[in-house]
Motif scaffolding. Structure first.
Motif, short mmCIF file in Angstrom:
data_model
loop_
_atom_site.label_atom_id
_atom_site.label_comp_id
_atom_site.label_asym_id
_atom_site.label_seq_id
_atom_site.Cartn_x
_atom_site.Cartn_y
_atom_site.Cartn_z
N TRP A 407 1.46 65.56 -26.79
CA TRP A 407 1.50 66.08 -25.41
C TRP A 407 0.37 65.47 -24.59
N LYS A 472 5.23 63.92 -24.75
CA LYS A 472 5.63 64.92 -23.75
C LYS A 472 4.64 64.80 -22.60
N ASP A 474 3.38 66.18 -19.33
CA ASP A 474 3.44 67.45 -18.60
C ASP A 474 2.78 67.33 -17.23
N ASN A 476 1.38 70.45 -14.54
CA ASN A 476 1.44 71.91 -14.40
C ASN A 476 0.91 72.50 -13.10
N CYS A 521 7.94 66.87 -18.34
CA CYS A 521 7.83 68.32 -18.28
C CYS A 521 6.96 68.63 -17.07
N TRP A 540 11.95 68.61 -20.45
CA TRP A 540 11.91 69.99 -20.94
C TRP A 540 12.45 70.87 -19.82
C1 DGJ Z 1 3.60 73.79 -19.80
C2 DGJ Z 1 4.75 73.31 -20.63
O1 DGJ Z 1 5.95 73.56 -19.98
C3 DGJ Z 1 4.69 73.98 -21.99
O2 DGJ Z 1 5.80 73.61 -22.75
C4 DGJ Z 1 3.42 73.57 -22.66
O3 DGJ Z 1 3.42 72.20 -22.93
C5 DGJ Z 1 2.22 73.94 -21.79
N1 DGJ Z 1 2.36 73.42 -20.46
C6 DGJ Z 1 0.94 73.43 -22.39
O4 DGJ Z 1 -0.13 73.65 -21.57
#
Ligand code: DGJ
Length: 722
Positions: A407, A472, A474, A476, A521, A540
């Motif tokens: 990740w 992965k 990400d 956020n 993601c 994801w």
């Molecule tokens: C958000 C992702 O959608 C989760 O699956 C995971 O990877 C977390 N972040 C990790 O911080």
């Protein structure tokens, strides 16, 4: 195929199923004549009807019937009489008006790439492209309308390129397309949602006014998807006209359908003009993102299947487009930040014993990342957790016969990080203002080349340090506090420049590591769009792993995106997001029905019976994987309490049927569900039912769903042709 019919000044673009017709009028205006079911001919008798419309201005004195306001435009601008929503708005010393007239065109086999932007691709064998130049003499501006027709895929791509000549201009708005229909008889299909409930399939009758979607979050977002479909209100899953627009872009976007005063409608999509403008100096150009358009008369299932086929063949990197996805286990919901090397190996060992193929180490392996408040940007292994480094860990996982995945969240920076202490100016924030936090993190300024270089170098050096087969990627949080990195007049270029920076990073990294399978993601499906899918073959779908919550998320996602691109995992109960307790069988059936299957729980805490059930799920998935990932998806009869789908593989030798009932009901009526897409004359055996059936029985009589008085009950029936 593209035909130029000189005698009528017509361009006739054709795919397998549709025709798209453009005409150059004697005035030089380029108008839209037809988009719909394929026609072989378009005779001169197909004339435009001109009516006297008293409040529609005309450029021709004495002619009250000719107006830009009533003509079906191919690409619209305002200021000279078209009062509908424009595709283009420029501001310069001449005002906002553009008098765009046909100047020339080019037709070529193949498809030119869009510099710096993701776009659909195809070989000279299956694509033909057309460019039409529109020119405004006063401002010396040329707009090139770019079309590529995918003859066998039922899709057309469109974009626009704006070129200045002697004078500079400011772009206030530049959509990828607008398209005018002569009526407004549509239901609008869109995908709305929120974090943890992405892509809810929403159907809205088109009435007077405007239906619009968009994002100003710096990402396409959890709440909206750059997709709109216009369907005949009577369209069903199996028949009816459906038009689709999908934008190949990951940032701020806007899409709309506007009912005009004359009850026609205009459709458009492209960059969001809110918080956007672009300074174009003289003798320079601006490229809009690409939009994909399609038409089918095969209803909503036709729309879905065409989209899946097109995305797999013309958006997803060829290496992965038809490659089976590994069954994975991800440690996020199993351990969160609290793990050691031994714990990870223990998880991987148990998973490998039940047949899982790939282990993915999620957040928490770097810097001092023991919670979500620190270390983003410090892409150095945490040797306290992983004393043998990633290489040592990957080695132990490989020895179990599994691949290793990792990740990252490369676009972010924590204030508590070495990177921030060294480069506070790399974070997007406004001097003199309090930072705006989201998950305690800030976003790196990808409009700066040194920041992009840092991401490329730091991610690359980790990827080179160990045998990593999967990443992965990400993201956020959304973007606030747009940086004043540019002089004031260029400030509103920021969002688009961020995405261009991101695409450059993704292009470099994915080309440098072509064998790594990348999954995008953004807190689940917060940036699950075709722009990202171009670089990363899967996404994801949602952080919501509850089997029941997933039903609508997966339905909406699979409305346009193929199963091979949708990460779908079995997680623990009570579910971590919603607290629901669902049977392991239903969690497995729903995740398998989603697509790229995996697990996300601490398997070491399961008892032997549960592990045995997982072993069987894994074994089953391996036997149906190619049908799910490469087959055709059919949505079946649905009630307010039940969902059903089936996939059928290409040669119709296997079908996978899934039925889910949400709540037990007293005196529930018997439910008969008909399957679709099978070979009517083939005999299929179903091991789960211990019976054989002919395809025509399954498709016409259907199956009676079991009457089981349990909440969250489901079945999966596999039909193999004998
Ligand atoms: C958000 C992702 O959608 C989760 O699956 C995971 O990877 C977390 N972040 C990790 O911080």
């Amino acid at each position: 195929m593209i035909q130029y019919l000189e005698e009528n000044n017509l361009f006739h673009l054709q795919t397998r199923e549709f025709s798209y017709i453009i005409q150059i009028l004697e005035t030089g205006d380029v108008v839209h004549r037809y988009f719909g079911k394929k026609v072989k001919h378009f005779s001169p008798g197909n004339k435009i009807t001109y009516l006297d419309r008293s409040f529609s201005p005309s450029p021709i004195s004495g002619n009250r019937t000719y107006s830009l306001d009533t003509l079906q435009q191919e690409y619209s601008s305002n200021g000279l009489g078209d009062f509908r929503t424009a595709a283009l708005e420029l501001r310069n010393e001449f005002g906002v008006a553009l008098d765009l007239k046909y100047k020339g065109h080019r037709i070529q086999r193949g498809k030119p790439i869009l510099e710096g932007l993701p776009s659909s691709f195809g070989s000279e064998k299956d694509v033909e492209s057309l460019e039409i130049d529109l020119y405004d003499q006063l401002t010396d501006i040329t707009i090139t309308l770019q079309y590529s027709i995918f003859e066998n895929s039922n899709y057309l791509s469109r974009s626009a390129n704006i070129q200045t000549g002697r004078y500079a201009t400011k772009i206030e708005k530049a959509l990828s397309f607008t398209l005018d229909f002569p009526h407004k008889d549509f239901t609008v299909h869109s995908l709305a949602g929120r974090y943890g409930y992405e892509k809810e399939w929403t159907q809205t009758p088109l009435t007077k006014g405007k239906f619009s979607i968009g994002s100003i979050r710096g990402a396409s977002s959890h709440s909206k998807t750059p997709f709109l479909a216009l369907a005949d209100p009577a369209a069903t899953e199996d028949s009816g006209h459906v038009y689709v627009a999908q934008l190949v872009y990951s940032g701020n976007f806007a899409g709309f359908v506007e009912v005009t005063s004359l009850e026609t409608c205009r459709w458009g999509m492209g960059l969001n003009d809110e918080q956007f403008s672009w300074e174009l100096s003289n003798n320079s150009s601006f490229q809009t993102p690409e939009v994909l358009l399609s038409f089918t008369d095969k209803g909503l299932t036709g729309m879905t299947q065409d989209s899946h086929e097109f995305i797999k063949n013309h958006i997803v990197t060829p290496k992965f487009s038809h490659q089976e996805r590994p069954i994975l286990i991800n440690n996020w919901e199993g351990t969160y930040f609290d793990f050691t090397e031994d714990k990870i190996v223990e998880l991987a060992k148990t998973a490998s014993q039940v047949g899982v193929e790939l282990f993915v180490l999620d957040d928490g392996w770097f810097g001092k990342r023991n919670n979500d408040e620190s270390s983003l940007g410090d892409w150095k292994v945490n040797l306290e957790k992983l004393p043998n480094g990633l290489n040592g860990l990957a080695d132990r996982i490989n020895q179990l016969g599994m691949e290793f995945g990792l990740w990252f969240e490369p676009e972010m920076i924590s204030i508590d990080s070495d990177l921030y202490r060294e480069h506070p100016d790399w974070a997007i924030q406004i001097d003199g203002r309090q930072p705006i936090y989201s998950r305690e993190q800030l976003v790196l300024d990808l409009t700066k080349s040194e920041v992009c270089d840092y991401i490329i170098d730091s991610v690359s050096s980790i990827l080179e340090s160990a045998p990593i087969n999967y990443v992965k990627w990400d993201m956020n949080r959304n973007i606030t506090s747009m940086s004043p990195v540019y002089a004031n007049h260029q400030r509103f270029e920021f969002h688009h420049r961020y995405i261009l920076g991101l695409y450059q990073v993704l292009d470099t990294i994915t080309k440098r590591f072509p064998d790594i399978l990348f999954e995008s993601c953004a807190g689940g499906g917060g940036r699950n769009d075709l722009g990202l899918l171009y670089y990363m073959p899967q996404a994801w779908a949602s952080d919501n792993t509850d089997a029941i919550g997933r039903l609508s998320i997966q339905e909406g996602t699979s409305l346009i995106l193929p199963a091979s691109s949708m990460g779908a995992h079995v997680s623990a109960v009570p579910n971590h997001q919603v607290g629901r307790i669902t049977p392991l069988a239903t969690r497995g059936n729903v995740a398998m029905m989603g697509g790229a299957f995996g697990y996300e729980l601490d398997v070491t805490k399961l008892d032997q019976e549960e592990l045995e059930e997982i072993r069987q799920q894994v074994q089953t998935y391996k036997s149906i994987r190619s049908t799910i990932q490469e087959g055709l998806l059919y949505r079946l009869k649905k009630t307010s309490n039940t969902w059903a789908t089936n996939y059928v593989n290409k040669d119709k030798s296997q079908a996978v049927f899934t039925f889910v009932k949400i709540l037990a009901q007293s005196e529930a009526p018997l439910l008969q569900v008909q399957l679709k897409g099978l070979d009517p004359d083939a005999l299929y055996e179903c091991p789960q039912l211990g019976e054989t059936f002919y395809g025509d029985e399954l498709m016409n009589i259907g199956l009676t769903m079991p009457h089981v008085q349990k909440d969250y009950f489901s079945v999966q029936y596999i039909f193999n042709k004998i």
